[in-house]
Design a protein around this motif. Structure first.
Motif, PDB file in Angstrom:
ATOM      1  N   PRO A   1       0.826  -1.215   0.000  1.00 62.08           N
ATOM      2  CA  PRO A   1       0.000   0.000   0.000  1.00 62.08           C
ATOM      3  C   PRO A   1       0.857   1.261   0.000  1.00 62.08           C
ATOM      4  O   PRO A   1       1.958   1.283   0.559  1.00 62.08           O
ATOM      5  N   VAL A   2       0.347   2.303  -0.619  1.00 64.69           N
ATOM      6  CA  VAL A   2       1.098   3.549  -0.761  1.00 64.69           C
ATOM      7  C   VAL A   2       1.486   4.114   0.597  1.00 64.69           C
ATOM      8  O   VAL A   2       2.639   4.529   0.804  1.00 64.69           O
ATOM      9  N   ASP A   3       0.555   4.147   1.552  1.00 64.72           N
ATOM     10  CA  ASP A   3       0.867   4.741   2.854  1.00 64.72           C
ATOM     11  C   ASP A   3       1.938   3.955   3.593  1.00 64.72           C
ATOM     12  O   ASP A   3       2.807   4.543   4.258  1.00 64.72           O
ATOM     13  N   VAL A   4       1.928   2.638   3.460  1.00 65.53           N
ATOM     14  CA  VAL A   4       2.950   1.807   4.111  1.00 65.53           C
ATOM     15  C   VAL A   4       4.315   2.076   3.487  1.00 65.53           C
ATOM     16  O   VAL A   4       5.320   2.225   4.183  1.00 65.53           O
ATOM     17  N   ARG A   5       4.346   2.172   2.160  1.00 66.71           N
ATOM     18  CA  ARG A   5       5.625   2.413   1.479  1.00 66.71           C
ATOM     19  C   ARG A   5       6.221   3.763   1.881  1.00 66.71           C
ATOM     20  O   ARG A   5       7.421   3.868   2.168  1.00 66.71           O
ATOM     21  N   LEU A   6       5.391   4.789   1.917  1.00 64.38           N
ATOM     22  CA  LEU A   6       5.891   6.122   2.260  1.00 64.38           C
ATOM     23  C   LEU A   6       6.315   6.204   3.719  1.00 64.38           C
ATOM     24  O   LEU A   6       7.366   6.761   4.043  1.00 64.38           O
TER      25      LEU A   6
ATOM     26  N   GLY B   1       8.806   8.081   9.749  1.00 60.57           N
ATOM     27  CA  GLY B   1       7.503   8.084   9.095  1.00 60.57           C
ATOM     28  C   GLY B   1       6.918   9.467   8.887  1.00 60.57           C
ATOM     29  O   GLY B   1       5.726   9.604   8.593  1.00 60.57           O
ATOM     30  N   GLU B   2       7.751  10.517   9.008  1.00 60.86           N
ATOM     31  CA  GLU B   2       7.268  11.893   8.878  1.00 60.86           C
ATOM     32  C   GLU B   2       7.400  12.364   7.431  1.00 60.86           C
ATOM     33  O   GLU B   2       8.475  12.326   6.850  1.00 60.86           O
ATOM     34  N   LEU B   3       6.280  12.797   6.869  1.00 64.38           N
ATOM     35  CA  LEU B   3       6.288  13.228   5.471  1.00 64.38           C
ATOM     36  C   LEU B   3       5.233  14.304   5.250  1.00 64.38           C
ATOM     37  O   LEU B   3       4.319  14.480   6.055  1.00 64.38           O
TER      38      LEU B   3
END
Length: 287
Positions: free
Chosen positions: A57-62, A69-71
């Motif tokens: 999933p996109v959120d897991v990858r980012l 995990g800060e973006l």
């Protein structure tokens, strides 16, 4: 005699019986192994036994790419929803609404920026769950916007590709995204900014024929299918049997089409090291 069916009173049955949630166990497509879904999630959606890389999933990858995990999610330009007024089984605009509700994203490409081992980077992630990650006007605009953000902020641009190719519902407008994204990549190259591509399963069609194969470094996840046309189409065209593993990441690495195949658990460290080398950043000191 079935003790549960014939002896236990209905009220007690209602207390005992609980509906099992869906997808509690996941079957590995490679080995057939059944794995508890929490174990796969904890392993970045890689099957622990076989090493098979499932879609991440996109959120897991980012979250797992950026420090702590800060973006910051970056806005993507708006594009016309349905320039051709396309309709097959259902209207194209209705499909877009359906997939936006399903994925929580506006289109197939998500942009984010943040720090990777202390260095600022710009990242684009293509989501195969959104209409097969197809490249349409919105996705093309997002990739161009990501490249422009990297140019304005002098950061490396990292992109994770996953796509079945150009979006047929947008016809020639989707095909025009191929030269547009290619020009955006060339601008990064002219500015001497790193452009690193991570090819995930699958990356095919017009995406492979444009920005997906233009990286300064081409990385692939294990087992990823990468190519332009499908293997069966190629076999029917050339009337020959293709080699074993044709279009798989490992085959392409062995034949010089990608630079390296990197497991997902090692991807963050690899990308950090490459960004440091390509920007000539000083080595990080051990904490």
């Amino acid at each position: 005699m079935n003790w549960y069916s014939n002896v236990v009173p209905p009220k007690i049955k209602a207390l005992i019986k609980r509906e099992a949630p869906e997808n509690l166990w996941v079957k590995c497509p490679d080995s057939g192994q059944l794995v508890f879904h929490k174990d796969i999630e904890a392993n970045l959606f890689v099957v622990p036994g076989s090493g098979y890389h499932m879609r991440c999933p996109v959120d897991v990858r980012l979250t797992n790419l950026f420090d702590n995990g800060e973006l910051e999610l970056l806005p993507t330009p708006e594009a016309p929803l349905d320039p051709l007024k396309f309709r097959d089984i259902k209207r194209y605009v209705d499909k877009l609404k359906e997939y936006r509700l399903k994925t929580g994203a506006q289109d197939a490409v998500t942009l984010a920026t943040g720090k990777l081992d202390g260095a600022q980077v710009t990242v684009a992630v293509q989501d195969f769950e959104f209409l097969g990650g197809s490249l349409g006007m919105a996705a093309g605009e997002a990739i161009v916007a990501g490249a422009e953000h990297a140019l304005a902020n002098r950061t490396p641009f990292l992109i994770f590709t996953a796509s079945g190719g150009a979006r047929m519902q947008e016809g020639m407008f989707s095909l025009m995204q191929m030269p547009r994204t290619t020009i955006a990549v060339q601008r990064l190259r002219d500015a001497r900014l790193p452009y690193i591509v991570v090819l995930t399963n699958p990356t095919t069609g017009g995406v492979t024929a444009s920005y997906a194969m233009l990286g300064d470094v081409q990385i692939a996840e294990p087992g990823a299918i990468i190519g332009f046309a499908g293997a069966r189409v190629i076999e029917q065209t050339i009337r020959e049997k293709l080699p074993e593993g044709f279009q798989r990441a490992e085959y392409l690495r062995d034949h010089g089409m990608v630079d390296m195949v990197v497991p997902r658990q090692e991807m963050r460290e690899t990308l950090s090291r490459l960004c440091g080398l390509l920007t000539k950043a000083p080595p990080r000191r051990a904490a």
